[in-house]
Scaffold this active site. Structure first.
Site, PDB file in Angstrom:
ATOM      1  N   GLU B  46      -5.806   0.288  -0.942  1.00 50.36           N
ATOM      2  CA  GLU B  46      -5.257   0.626   0.376  1.00 50.36           C
ATOM      3  C   GLU B  46      -5.371   2.101   0.733  1.00 50.36           C
ATOM      4  O   GLU B  46      -5.157   2.474   1.883  1.00 50.36           O
ATOM      5  CB  GLU B  46      -3.808   0.143   0.508  1.00 50.36           C
ATOM      6  CG  GLU B  46      -2.814   0.777  -0.456  1.00 50.36           C
ATOM      7  CD  GLU B  46      -2.652  -0.038  -1.731  1.00 50.36           C
ATOM      8  OE1 GLU B  46      -3.565  -0.811  -2.084  1.00 50.36           O
ATOM      9  OE2 GLU B  46      -1.604   0.119  -2.391  1.00 50.36           O
ATOM     10  N   ASN B  47      -5.745   2.938  -0.217  1.00 54.04           N
ATOM     11  CA  ASN B  47      -5.955   4.341   0.163  1.00 54.04           C
ATOM     12  C   ASN B  47      -7.290   4.533   0.871  1.00 54.04           C
ATOM     13  O   ASN B  47      -7.576   5.641   1.324  1.00 54.04           O
ATOM     14  CB  ASN B  47      -5.862   5.253  -1.072  1.00 54.04           C
ATOM     15  CG  ASN B  47      -6.894   4.923  -2.118  1.00 54.04           C
ATOM     16  OD1 ASN B  47      -7.111   3.761  -2.446  1.00 54.04           O
ATOM     17  ND2 ASN B  47      -7.552   5.944  -2.627  1.00 54.04           N
TER      18      ASN B  47
END
Lengths: 233, 217
Positions: B46-47
């Protein structure tokens, strides 16, 4: 051509003062505005509210501002790996607002895009939803979240040009593009600043219209938080 | 009884060809090691990366390429980088097919608690609340009981919630369970674990229908 170039970090941070709200890009220590943070330490401005996914480590990133007790409030999604942060939080010196990561990104983007608020399912039914407006869409519950308001946004990009156009690298991109143009003044620092016309317009991630000031930083430390490697077979 | 790798191995069987998968920190991260090699799967972090590869060889690490656990990683052919808002567009917009994450507690109605223990230092929810609120296909990887031996599969969660009515499947060191409207439905037993042992370790309502097969991993 409108030029956004400033000479150095001192000029880039002119107007910064006590009790302001800042947005700072970065995920962990990747893609953090190292030079702006170093200058904030030097200026020793206090009472700050910082919107940033994480809070750095003890001796790098936002941890440097925490050491000087410059931060009054942190708005983040995850704040581990920082003893001084923990100490200040538990003693009540530091106010901490933890919010879902996607909500944090979207509250930046909403500010950038002119949306005052938006509905998201994230956090419904949890303590994050307490006191917030709730509404059902298509049979699913959502909560209302507001766009952030900030005085300065500090952005780290890989390359930029004097028109303020930005290109990011790898996962150092993270929150940086979403914070551009989301604060009153967006300050971008880049590893390589080139004259306008030297970047391919097809490859620009963030157009210069979202950036007020840009400067080139030197000697980026780019510290690795968790070095993980595999061995050659 | 399974160990952490065993749980990861069993969950890997749930990963299907063509899936985009988000893996949480801990046991879920291990799942990547056991996915069949003859299927196409892309891991999302998710980064801001899709198409995550293994850790880099020593000396080839890049501080600008990390996963959500802040570990240095590599990318595979077909990978892409993107900003955080777009990353959560993939998650909230249900473009990610499968989310695998850890938990401290799961309730029989599908509620999950995995981010906060009152009285202890709270580190934050990261992307967990966005993930559980939106993903249609959530598998929880965890131990059946906590260190004190108390069940983590409860009637109601006692810890602050991460999300409500969201968990669909749970793989523990003892069993595979499906969350249904009636409660935890026992699907499989871990090797050497009896239905009685699973009953004893499950505080929430456990549904046992017919013969429960032993899982193959």
């Amino acid at each position: 051509m409108i030029t956004k170039k400033v000479l150095n970090v001192e000029e880039a941070l002119q107007g910064v003062s006590d009790n302001m709200t800042f947005m700072l890009g970065g995920f962990g220590l990747s893609g953090i505005p190292e030079k702006a943070i170093a200058q904030l330490v030097k200026l020793n401005v206090k009472g700050l509210t910082c919107i940033s996914n994480n809070a750095g480590v003890d001796d790098f990133g936002l941890g440097l501002l925490l050491q000087q007790k410059q931060i009054k409030k942190m708005i983040s999604s995850y704040v581990g790996e920082n003893d001084e942060f923990e100490r200040q939080m538990l003693s009540g010196e530091l106010e901490v607002e933890l919010i879902p990561q996607g909500t944090l990104a979207e509250r930046c983007r909403a500010a950038q895009s002119g949306f005052p608020a938006f509905y998201t399912p994230a956090g419904y039914g949890t303590e994050v939803a307490e006191g917030k407006e709730v509404r059902e869409f298509n049979g699913k519950m959502h909560i209302l979240e507001y766009a952030f308001k900030a005085d300065f946004g500090f952005i780290k990009a890989w390359k930029g040009d004097t028109a303020g156009n930005l290109i990011f690298k790898g996962t150092a991109r993270n929150f940086n593009p979403n914070m551009c143009g989301a604060a009153n003044i967006t300050v971008a620092e880049v590893e390589e600043l080139v004259p306008a016309g030297h970047l391919d317009p097809n490859q620009i991630h963030i157009p210069g219209i979202f950036v007020q000031r840009i400067f080139e930083g030197v000697n980026y430390e780019k510290r690795i938080e968790q070095l993980t490697v595999r061995q050659h077979q | 009884m399974l160990d952490k790798n065993g749980i990861a191995k069993r969950i890997a069987k749930e990963v299907k060809d063509g899936y985009y998968v988000n893996l949480g920190i801990g046991i879920p991260t291990l799942v990547a090691n056991f996915v069949r090699e003859d299927i196409e799967v892309e891991f999302q972090s998710e980064n801001g990366v899709l198409g995550m590869g293994p850790f880099p060889y020593e000396g080839e690490e890049d501080p600008d390429i990390i996963n959500a656990g802040k570990q240095t990683i590599t990318t595979l052919p077909g990978a892409s980088f993107f900003d955080s808002a777009m990353s959560f567009s993939m998650i909230r917009g249900k473009h990610v097919d499968l989310t695998i994450l850890g938990a401290m507690e799961v309730a029989e109605n599908g509620d999950i608690a995995n981010w906060k223990i009152p009285g202890k230092m709270v580190k934050g929810m990261g992307g967990a609340m966005d993930l559980v609120a939106s993903a249609e296909n959530i598998i929880v990887a965890m131990m059946h009981t906590n260190r004190a031996g108390a069940s983590k599969l409860l009637k109601r969660c006692t810890l602050p919630l991460t999300g409500v009515n969201c968990v669909k499947k749970i793989v523990t060191n003892m069993a595979v369970l499906e969350v249904t409207k009636e409660g935890f439905k026992l699907l499989e037993r871990a090797p050497g674990v009896s239905v009685e042992e699973i009953k004893d370790a499950t505080e929430g309502h456990l549904i046992v229908e017919g013969e429960i097969p032993e899982m193959t991993i």
